[in-house]
Design an enzyme around this catalytic site. Structure first.
Site, PDB file in Angstrom:
ATOM      1  N   LYS A  28       7.702   3.756   1.124  1.00  0.00           N
ATOM      2  CA  LYS A  28       7.094   2.769   0.179  1.00  0.00           C
ATOM      3  C   LYS A  28       7.657   1.279   0.745  1.00  0.00           C
ATOM      4  O   LYS A  28       9.185   1.167   1.004  1.00  0.00           O
ATOM      5  CB  LYS A  28       7.541   3.033  -1.158  1.00  0.00           C
ATOM      6  CG  LYS A  28       6.998   2.174  -2.305  1.00  0.00           C
ATOM      7  CD  LYS A  28       7.282   2.686  -3.480  1.00  0.00           C
ATOM      8  CE  LYS A  28       6.605   2.037  -4.747  1.00  0.00           C
ATOM      9  NZ  LYS A  28       6.852   2.418  -5.977  1.00  0.00           N
ATOM     10  N   SER A  49       3.112   3.001  -9.285  1.00  0.00           N
ATOM     11  CA  SER A  49       3.410   1.818  -8.214  1.00  0.00           C
ATOM     12  C   SER A  49       3.191   2.472  -6.720  1.00  0.00           C
ATOM     13  O   SER A  49       2.949   1.504  -5.783  1.00  0.00           O
ATOM     14  CB  SER A  49       4.390   0.699  -8.454  1.00  0.00           C
ATOM     15  OG  SER A  49       5.577   1.608  -7.907  1.00  0.00           O
ATOM     16  N   SER A  90       5.627   6.039 -11.660  1.00  0.00           N
ATOM     17  CA  SER A  90       5.129   5.471 -10.335  1.00  0.00           C
ATOM     18  C   SER A  90       5.052   6.615  -9.250  1.00  0.00           C
ATOM     19  O   SER A  90       4.657   6.357  -8.125  1.00  0.00           O
ATOM     20  CB  SER A  90       5.824   4.119  -9.990  1.00  0.00           C
ATOM     21  OG  SER A  90       5.449   3.406 -10.934  1.00  0.00           O
TER      22      SER A  90
END
Length: 471
Positions: free
Chosen positions: A81, A154, A178
């Site tokens: 990420k 997310s 998330s």
């Protein structure tokens, strides 16, 4: 080659690399080709690190040939990420504010991946600052199962890339759900560790005491292999725990005979849709058949914790962004800006009350795990979420509360959870469930998840991307 390999589980690929049945270089090149062919449509990557990935793959092949095998990530292409610092590579955390930031060091988790011999394919897209929406200038990743459905937040890019066969596993973060929402939406296994199990050094903060770093993979064993590398105390993060890191792959080989799995039938059915209830019932039946005991429990009421999560997150986000907000307010998207504004407005008295309620909830949940080993719950109470539904969240606070009902309480308490695919909707979209464990007992999550996945095949379903490849 790519068609034969791209949906392999990480642990299966690791065995082939160790045996030198295939080279890390060939696998990496195949992954880069697949990213080039498919990610224009999916949008999961922010940066593809092709040059360094090829170099890391060549180094892995040389070491494996010399008998210097580093472990189950050696030569395996994965991605991270884009909120984890990566030395010399732009790390924007889903913002435009930080798009030119090039860290001078790796985040601890990135360094540990490299030390384990993993091949880092690139950086994955996320919502702005890891909060609830993508920046208006960022194109959100698309769910590979159906572009009209939510890919989760997310860690959207992390889950999309893993589900689409554009990496063999990924790292995400979870502040309110998330890791779990994207894993559920994309048919993956996501593990939110206990708070403090994994170092947060070099990870952009959303809310320091709520942020958890965790893996997203195709199986519980894959998640365990990733967690085994990134977990452990880090002097650069004094909040990381000293508790020894278990052998998660050894745990994955165990059965669940005698484990006590708690089920709160009322909580699991309160306004929960029929398809999700069916997935829960099937999971309970599967665990019972595997020798686990099912125990009726009553989970503490979470409505106050759900209400408290946003202001708690808001205060901590305001601290995290103090250097740039409000000084560079115009560069923020509306959702993250409104969160920070709310945090700056909250009184110290109200924040302290939230902290006290958090401690009380943690105490109640900790006590529950004196009587059970695992808790089985939904990820959210409705079937796979369409983009149209998500776009109405701002006007439907009750819908937001439902989305957070089974996720944010365990960010508030810090307890670990694993998300497992357990069924499909009428339209063929994945439906998942969660297992929750006692603090620092991720090994039991991996153990139970792997046993469930030996008895079922939901985690081996993959999206069809043929039509996208033809465009």
């Amino acid at each position: 080659m790519a068609d034969a390999l791209h949906y392999l589980e990480l642990t299966a690929l690791a065995a082939r690399l160790k045996a030198r049945d295939i080279s890390a270089l060939d696998v990496t090149r195949a992954q880069l080709d697949r990213i080039d062919a498919m990610d224009r449509d999916l949008g999961s990557y922010v940066h593809v690190m092709a040059e360094t990935a090829i170099a890391e793959a060549k180094a892995a092949d040389a070491e494996i040939a010399q008998g210097r095998y580093r472990g189950p990530l050696h030569g395996v292409p994965i991605a991270v990420k884009d909120l984890f610092w990566t030395k010399g590579i732009p790390t924007a955390a889903g913002t435009t504010l930080h798009r030119d930031f090039r860290p001078s060091e790796d985040a601890t988790v990135v360094r540990r991946l490299k030390d384990a011999g993993a091949v880092i394919l690139g950086k994955l897209q996320l919502t702005e600052g890891a909060y609830s929406d993508h920046h208006p200038l960022v194109t959100p990743p698309k769910n590979p199962w159906n572009a009209g459905y939510w890919p989760g937040i997310s860690s959207s890019g992390s889950a999309v890339a893993t589900a689409a066969g554009l990496c063999f596993g990924s790292l995400g973060s979870d502040t309110g759900g998330s890791v779990r929402w994207p894993s559920a939406a994309n048919g993956l296994t996501g593990l939110k560790p206990s708070w403090g199990r994994v170092s947060r050094h070099g990870a952009f903060e959303l809310a320091a005491t709520l942020d958890h770093v965790g893996p997203i993979g195709r199986s519980a064993a894959d998640a365990g292999a990733l967690l085994g590398v990134i977990a452990g105390h880090d002097p650069n993060d004094p909040t990381s725990v000293f508790n020894p890191v278990p052998d998660y792959l050894a745990a994955a080989a165990q059965d669940v005979q005698g484990l006590r799995i708690g089920v709160d039938a009322a909580w699991n059915s309160d306004d929960v849709d029929v398809a999700t209830q069916r997935v829960l019932a099937d999971a309970i039946d599967a665990f019972r058949a595997l020798g686990a005991g099912i125990v009726d429990v009553r989970f503490p009421d979470v409505m106050q914790a759900i209400s408290d999560w946003t202001p708690n997150c808001a205060v901590e986000a305001a601290v995290a962004h103090e250097a740039t907000y409000p000084a560079r307010k115009d560069e923020y998207g509306p959702m993250l800006a409104s969160l920070i504004e709310a945090g700056r407005a909250l009184s110290a008295l109200d924040y302290q009350k939230i902290l006290l309620r958090r401690l009380a909830l943690r105490g109640h949940v900790t006590a529950l795990f004196e009587t059970i080993d695992l808790l089985l719950i939904p990820v959210h109470p409705f079937p796979p979420v369409t983009l149209a539904m998500i776009q109405t969240l701002g006007e439907q606070p009750d819908l937001i509360a439902k989305l957070q009902r089974y996720t944010c309480p365990f960010d508030m308490t810090g307890h670990p959870t694993i998300t497992l695919p357990g069924g499909a909707s009428a339209d063929g979209l994945p439906i998942a469930f969660q297992l929750v464990a006692a603090d620092l007992d991720e090994a039991t999550l991996v153990r139970a998840g792997a046993a469930f996945q030996r008895a079922t095949s939901w985690h081996r379903r993959h999206p069809s991307l043929v039509s996208r490849r033809q465009h």
